[in-house]
Motif scaffolding. Structure first.
Motif, PDB file in Angstrom:
ATOM      1  N   MET B 228       0.848  -1.192   0.000  1.00 20.62           N
ATOM      2  CA  MET B 228       0.000   0.000   0.000  1.00 20.62           C
ATOM      3  C   MET B 228       0.878   1.233   0.000  1.00 20.62           C
ATOM      4  SD  MET B 228      -2.921  -1.416   2.558  1.00 20.62           S
ATOM      5  CE  MET B 228      -4.118  -0.096   2.326  1.00 20.62           C
ATOM      6  N   THR B 229       0.343   2.307  -0.563  1.00 22.09           N
ATOM      7  CA  THR B 229       1.118   3.534  -0.727  1.00 22.09           C
ATOM      8  C   THR B 229       0.211   4.707  -0.373  1.00 22.09           C
ATOM      9  OG1 THR B 229       2.413   2.522  -2.509  1.00 22.09           O
ATOM     10  CG2 THR B 229       2.399   4.904  -2.425  1.00 22.09           C
ATOM     11  N   ILE B 230       0.791   5.702   0.290  1.00 26.30           N
ATOM     12  CA  ILE B 230       0.036   6.913   0.585  1.00 26.30           C
ATOM     13  C   ILE B 230       0.257   7.897  -0.550  1.00 26.30           C
ATOM     14  CG2 ILE B 230      -0.257   8.835   2.196  1.00 26.30           C
ATOM     15  CD1 ILE B 230      -1.126   5.892   3.071  1.00 26.30           C
ATOM     16  N   ASN B 231      -0.835   8.351  -1.131  1.00 28.29           N
ATOM     17  CA  ASN B 231      -0.843   9.177  -2.334  1.00 28.29           C
ATOM     18  C   ASN B 231      -0.417   8.295  -3.522  1.00 28.29           C
ATOM     19  OD1 ASN B 231      -1.591  11.489  -0.917  1.00 28.29           O
ATOM     20  ND2 ASN B 231       0.546  12.020  -0.509  1.00 28.29           N
ATOM     21  N   PRO B 232      -0.855   8.652  -4.703  1.00 35.50           N
ATOM     22  CA  PRO B 232      -0.492   7.842  -5.878  1.00 35.50           C
ATOM     23  C   PRO B 232       0.936   8.150  -6.316  1.00 35.50           C
ATOM     24  CG  PRO B 232      -1.894   9.652  -6.540  1.00 35.50           C
ATOM     25  CD  PRO B 232      -1.809   9.723  -5.043  1.00 35.50           C
ATOM     26  N   ARG B 233       1.877   7.784  -5.484  1.00 37.74           N
ATOM     27  CA  ARG B 233       3.283   8.059  -5.783  1.00 37.74           C
ATOM     28  C   ARG B 233       3.914   6.800  -6.363  1.00 37.74           C
ATOM     29  NH1 ARG B 233       7.949  10.797  -4.361  1.00 37.74           N
ATOM     30  NH2 ARG B 233       6.858  12.461  -3.275  1.00 37.74           N
ATOM     31  N   LEU B 234       4.506   6.915  -7.532  1.00 38.93           N
ATOM     32  CA  LEU B 234       5.183   5.763  -8.130  1.00 38.93           C
ATOM     33  C   LEU B 234       6.568   5.579  -7.524  1.00 38.93           C
ATOM     34  CD1 LEU B 234       4.233   6.121 -11.900  1.00 38.93           C
ATOM     35  CD2 LEU B 234       3.547   4.288 -10.346  1.00 38.93           C
ATOM     36  N   ASP B 235       7.257   6.688  -7.286  1.00 39.21           N
ATOM     37  CA  ASP B 235       8.643   6.605  -6.824  1.00 39.21           C
ATOM     38  C   ASP B 235       8.710   6.493  -5.305  1.00 39.21           C
ATOM     39  OD1 ASP B 235      11.387   6.772  -6.446  1.00 39.21           O
ATOM     40  OD2 ASP B 235      11.398   8.961  -6.617  1.00 39.21           O
ATOM     41  N   HIS B 261      -3.754   4.087  -1.032  1.00 34.62           N
ATOM     42  CA  HIS B 261      -3.834   3.351  -2.298  1.00 34.62           C
ATOM     43  C   HIS B 261      -3.356   1.919  -2.114  1.00 34.62           C
ATOM     44  CE1 HIS B 261      -4.145   7.415  -3.839  1.00 34.62           C
ATOM     45  NE2 HIS B 261      -4.464   6.938  -5.035  1.00 34.62           N
ATOM     46  N   LEU B 262      -4.065   1.004  -2.758  1.00 33.72           N
ATOM     47  CA  LEU B 262      -3.556  -0.353  -2.919  1.00 33.72           C
ATOM     48  C   LEU B 262      -2.626  -0.323  -4.130  1.00 33.72           C
ATOM     49  CD1 LEU B 262      -3.569  -3.445  -2.369  1.00 33.72           C
ATOM     50  CD2 LEU B 262      -5.642  -3.581  -3.781  1.00 33.72           C
ATOM     51  N   ARG B 263      -1.452  -0.927  -3.958  1.00 39.67           N
ATOM     52  CA  ARG B 263      -0.462  -0.927  -5.033  1.00 39.67           C
ATOM     53  C   ARG B 263      -0.187  -2.383  -5.397  1.00 39.67           C
ATOM     54  NH1 ARG B 263       4.095   2.606  -5.586  1.00 39.67           N
ATOM     55  NH2 ARG B 263       5.688   1.605  -6.816  1.00 39.67           N
ATOM     56  N   VAL B 264      -0.504  -2.762  -6.596  1.00 41.18           N
ATOM     57  CA  VAL B 264      -0.335  -4.158  -7.015  1.00 41.18           C
ATOM     58  C   VAL B 264       0.733  -4.224  -8.100  1.00 41.18           C
ATOM     59  CG1 VAL B 264      -1.456  -6.160  -8.062  1.00 41.18           C
ATOM     60  CG2 VAL B 264      -2.686  -4.755  -6.405  1.00 41.18           C
ATOM     61  N   LEU B 286      -1.905   1.301  -9.368  1.00 39.43           N
ATOM     62  CA  LEU B 286      -2.381   1.972  -8.153  1.00 39.43           C
ATOM     63  C   LEU B 286      -3.894   2.151  -8.216  1.00 39.43           C
ATOM     64  CD1 LEU B 286       0.293   4.832  -8.051  1.00 39.43           C
ATOM     65  CD2 LEU B 286       0.097   2.969  -6.371  1.00 39.43           C
ATOM     66  N   ILE B 287      -4.540   2.026  -7.038  1.00 38.79           N
ATOM     67  CA  ILE B 287      -5.983   2.302  -6.978  1.00 38.79           C
ATOM     68  C   ILE B 287      -6.289   2.877  -5.591  1.00 38.79           C
ATOM     69  CG2 ILE B 287      -6.632  -0.031  -6.174  1.00 38.79           C
ATOM     70  CD1 ILE B 287      -9.112   0.167  -7.999  1.00 38.79           C
ATOM     71  N   SER B 288      -7.030   3.992  -5.550  1.00 34.52           N
ATOM     72  CA  SER B 288      -7.372   4.582  -4.254  1.00 34.52           C
ATOM     73  C   SER B 288      -8.495   3.773  -3.606  1.00 34.52           C
ATOM     74  CB  SER B 288      -7.816   6.036  -4.437  1.00 34.52           C
ATOM     75  OG  SER B 288      -9.078   6.068  -5.087  1.00 34.52           O
ATOM     76  N   LEU B 319       2.838  -0.683   6.318  1.00 38.59           N
ATOM     77  CA  LEU B 319       1.503  -0.101   6.400  1.00 38.59           C
ATOM     78  C   LEU B 319       0.914  -0.119   7.810  1.00 38.59           C
ATOM     79  CD1 LEU B 319      -0.403  -2.912   6.266  1.00 38.59           C
ATOM     80  CD2 LEU B 319       0.248  -2.732   3.872  1.00 38.59           C
ATOM     81  N   SER B 320       1.745  -0.435   8.817  1.00 45.10           N
ATOM     82  CA  SER B 320       1.222  -0.516  10.186  1.00 45.10           C
ATOM     83  C   SER B 320       0.605   0.807  10.644  1.00 45.10           C
ATOM     84  CB  SER B 320       2.340  -0.904  11.148  1.00 45.10           C
ATOM     85  OG  SER B 320       2.907  -2.122  10.742  1.00 45.10           O
TER      86      SER B 320
END
Lengths: 201, 346, 320
Positions: B228-235, B261-264, B286-288, B319-320
């Motif tokens: 998982m990622t906070i904000n749609p950040r690729l890097d 975002h879930l990042r797959v 990425l998907i919010s 992601l804790s």
């Protein structure tokens, strides 16, 4: 020999043993690594007239290991004033070395790492280098942010000697760099830094 | 008609979003309600039309903007793209694989013509028209792997096979989930997976390595991985962690739907012909949470997954800090109804 | 399909290269170019000999630039189960065969600074391809090729033509032997040695390499084993619920395939590990002929490589 923890990317330092078939023995040793060289080669005296020892007293300066090494009477012993100068000479020798040369590296982990990385640059398979860890458990750490190397890290977190970020030492080791990975410890909450623990003495 | 490419950003103002079609084709990685660690490698066979596995190399509406983001990353940090000298044949293999696949499956956007070693490549979305000699690096504006991967979505690693192991000796990595190519380049399969918890102990990597050493030409394989990622950040690189890490602390109960975002990762592996190397592609989607819950089945299932995730894995995925808040936000979309088996929307 | 993607080919040319070796030129039936491969790769050729299906691996010698053909070399071995005899005596130009995609279990170590290639007899086939790849890459290399006599010179003539003074030839009938102790000592650090040939020659070259102080990491060999025949036995496939007989002239894997079960394989020469199968029970001794399982694994009796190994006993029960 020190037993090191279960880090998958960290090399296994299996200990020095003399390769009886080698035509030439090229030994790079630092600090307490001198003891490992003496132990291994005094068991195989017939190899010594084909042996070159490059030694840097490093953390064991003043203990006169160089005299004990000279007493082995190898074909050649060179005492270098620093790891950097030892590596310069080592690379010069590797450049003209032939197959049948067995390379040995012993001392602190940071030193072994630099010797192995130098040899790999000359097409040596790192598995074929005999290694033994001796001396301090201090780590050589690369800052993942600025890429700067900090030698002799004994505690985590510590301050990067190049960019000044406070780095947590990750149990992840790169053979190419001969270093562990340092990652900013307070990236998520700037200024919140856990107390340093002396883990790698 | 082709793909309508979006103009959007993966940094600063974060204008990235998914169209309803992109949401429906999102590679949702859970086929049941409970989290289970699995290697789940399968043949990389063509999937249903419009799905993310319809073609071996998936190009989607985010293509142009992702390539712009990659260019920004490489400008700031050239070490994200590195190749050891013996990997040049594998780099050319990759050029062939990607150009062949992209031009075959997206002919309205990419065209390739070959006259022996003289190749002509046209990339319309990025406005590139290049004639070059296959195998001659001096005929391209940059080394072959960098050239083609600046034009293809996903990170790529090239794995050399020797001494019964795989060695990550080249790669371009700008959309990674917190690993450093500069640090890991030159490592073998066991070493670069070193930091992954649990899996080593249950022999996952031993089996996976043995499987991959015998990977055959013409029989690529794939698996899904997620974080998982906070904000749609690729890097989300370790190199820049001190810059993006703070964003993890910006999640509040009010903004979960927009920020989390879930990042797959669709990971695929091909045996390459000239070099006998393997290319490992890691294509991030990425998907919010807002977008995810528009598929009712996923809205029910994902909070159940997060609840059943073992602590070490949650920590490893980083992601804790926001797991509970995300479960709370999602729980209003979970009415407790059973879900149908399988990955796809009902 | 367990062996991977298959390619239909037509025998475009047969050439008697030496008294006992034929070279086959294989062209794709589809007209699509044959896949590029890396030197050291082999294909498995499927032959249908009067209802008996035989599959043998053969190293690829060369590929036409445009992919219009491959070449393989086949030594006629009188004690084989029939594969090489079939190819020598029954296959004609124009016949169709099925081959697999190339698989490489004998790759060049690209991190090496120099490469010493050693071939004996039919073992020249992968070495031939490796030399060509190294030449094209402008990498330093040398070739040592031992053959029976001058009549075995088809490969030798071509090697000399392509590689000039990088080739050293040795003739058995002139008592010329490859002197490892003369070749190895002065090679530069980072050199790798590759040997392919008869079992005894491989053993001697590798032992010579170690004696010269070379690390095992720099010594590479390819040993393809032809599956050895033996006493017949019965095999029960637990999952499939099938029992079959393994005849004395066929391998365990061939018997499994003949029974209609699609079992995994890749090299069919005991090297790659793909056909590793769990043994449920065996009333008799497992005869392990492969180079893949460790001695401990062989002793445990828990696994068998179906391509080259068999049972000396009555019945073997497998987890298939």
């Amino acid at each position: 020999m020190t037993t090191l923890s279960d880090i998958k990317s960290r090399p296994i330092y299996a200990g020095l043993k003399v390769d009886e078939y080698a035509r030439r023995h090229l030994v790079a040793a630092e600090g307490e690594g001198a003891r490992a060289v003496i132990e291994a080669f005094s068991m195989a005296p017939e190899a010594l007239d084909r042996t070159t020892i490059l030694y840097c007293p490093g953390g064991s300066a003043g203990q006169d290991h160089e005299t004990a090494l000279a007493d082995l009477a190898p074909d050649l012993i060179h005492v270098a004033p620093s790891i950097e100068t030892l590596l310069v000479r080592l690379k010069g020798m590797l450049n003209t070395a032939t197959m049948g040369t067995r390379l040995y590296a012993t001392g602190t982990e940071g030193f072994i790492g630099q010797v192995v990385a130098a040899a790999v640059g000359f097409g040596v398979d790192h598995h074929s280098i005999f290694t033994e860890h001796r001396g301090s458990l201090a780590r050589r750490v690369q800052c993942v942010h600025c890429k700067g190397m900090t030698d002799n890290v004994t505690a985590t977190p510590f301050t990067c000697s190049h960019c000044g970020l406070t780095l947590f030492v990750r149990d992840h080791y790169s053979r190419r760099l001969g270093a562990f990975q340092g990652v900013c410890v307070d990236a998520e909450e700037p200024g919140v830094i856990p107390p340093a623990e002396e883990l790698y003495k | 008609m082709g793909i309508q490419f979006k103009q959007e950003t993966f940094r600063d103002d974060y204008t990235f979003s998914n169209s309803p079609e992109a949401i429906r084709r999102f590679p949702f990685p859970f086929d049941r309600d409970e989290y289970m660690y699995s290697v789940n490698i399968e043949q990389h066979m063509p999937g249903p039309p419009k799905s993310y596995v319809e073609f071996p190399i998936d190009i989607d509406e985010h293509y142009v903007s992702e390539m712009r983001d990659r260019a920004i990353v490489l400008k700031e940090d050239p070490l994200r793209c590195q190749s050891l000298p013996h990997m040049l044949p594998a780099e050319w293999d990759l050029v062939e694989l990607l150009m062949d696949s992209m031009s075959k499956h997206y002919p309205e956007h990419f065209q390739l013509t070959k006259d022996g070693d003289r190749w002509h490549w046209v990339n319309q979305p990025l406005g590139i028209d290049q004639t070059f000699t296959f195998g001659d690096t001096a005929t391209l504006p940059c080394p072959p792997m960098e050239y083609i991967t600046r034009q293809c979505q996903g990170d790529f690693a090239l794995l050399d096979q020797r001494q019964d192991n795989l060695w990550m000796d080249a790669g371009i990595v700008t959309t990674q989930a917190d690993w450093s190519l500069d640090f890991d380049i030159g490592m073998n399969f066991m070493e670069w997976h070193g930091p992954v918890p649990i899996a080593h102990d249950i022999g996952v990597f031993d089996r996976a390595l043995k499987f991959l050493l015998n990977l055959q030409q013409g029989r690529p394989v794939r698996r899904l991985n997620w974080t998982m990622t906070i904000n749609p950040r690729l890097d989300t690189s370790p190199e820049n962690y001190h810059k993006w890490g703070q964003e993890k602390a910006t999640v509040t109960p009010e903004n979960v739907g927009d920020k989390v975002h879930l990042r797959v990762e669709l990971q695929a592996l091909w045996r390459l012909p000239r070099s006998n190397a393997i290319v490992f592609s890691i294509r991030a989607y990425l998907i919010s949470m807002e977008e995810l819950v528009t598929i009712p089945k996923w809205g029910r299932r994902f909070p159940r997954i997060l609840k059943s995730l073992p602590e070490p894995i949650a920590n490893y995925k980083g992601l804790s800090r926001y797991r509970e808040m995300t479960i709370d936000w999602l729980s209003k979309y979970d009415d407790g109804q059973p879900t149908s088996p399988g990955f796809f929307p009902d | 399909m367990s062996g991977g993607v298959e390619i239909l080919v037509r025998v475009a040319d047969i050439e008697q290269a030496t008294a006992t070796v034929r070279r086959f030129t294989l062209a794709p039936l589809s007209g699509e170019p044959l896949p590029v491969y890396s030197a050291g790769a082999h294909v498995v050729v499927t032959m249908d000999d009067d209802g008996h299906r035989i599959r043998n691996p053969y190293s690829l010698i060369s590929r036409a630039q445009d992919g219009s053909h491959y070449r393989i070399g086949v030594l006629k071995t009188p004690n084989s189960r029939g594969g090489s005899i079939y190819l020598h005596e029954k296959v004609c130009e124009g016949d169709e065969l099925v081959i697999t995609m190339p698989v490489n279990l004998f790759p060049i170590v690209r991190t090496g600074r120099k490469h010493v290639l050693v071939a004996g007899g039919i073992g020249v086939t992968p070495i031939y391809a490796m030399a060509e790849e190294l030449r094209a890459a402008s990498a330093p290399y040398e070739i040592h090729y031992a053959m029976r006599d001058a009549s075995c010179g088809a490969f030798a003539d071509e090697l000399v033509e392509m590689h000039g003074d990088k080739v050293r030839l040795y003739r058995d009938d002139a008592q010329e032997v490859i002197r490892v102790d003369a070749i190895l000592p002065h090679q530069p650090l980072g050199t790798h040695l590759y040997v392919c040939g008869p079992e005894g020659m491989i053993d001697a070259i590798l032992a010579g390499g170690r004696k010269a102080g070379w690390p095992v990491e720099n010594l590479h060999s390819e040993r393809f084993l032809a599956p050895m025949g033996g006493a017949p036995f019965s095999v029960a496939l637990a999952k499939a619920g099938i029992t079959a007989t393994v005849r004395s002239d066929q391998s365990l894997l061939e018997a499994i395939e003949e029974a209609g079960v699609d079992a995994p394989y890749l090299c069919r020469g005991g090297a790659c590990g793909q056909c590793e199968t769990r043994v449920i029970s065996a009333d008799g001794e497992l005869i392990h002929n492969d180079h893949y399982l460790s001695d401990e694994e062989k002793a445990s009796g828990a696994k068998i490589m179906t391509c080259v190994s068999r049972l000396k006993g009555r019945e073997l029960v497998l987890d298939l």
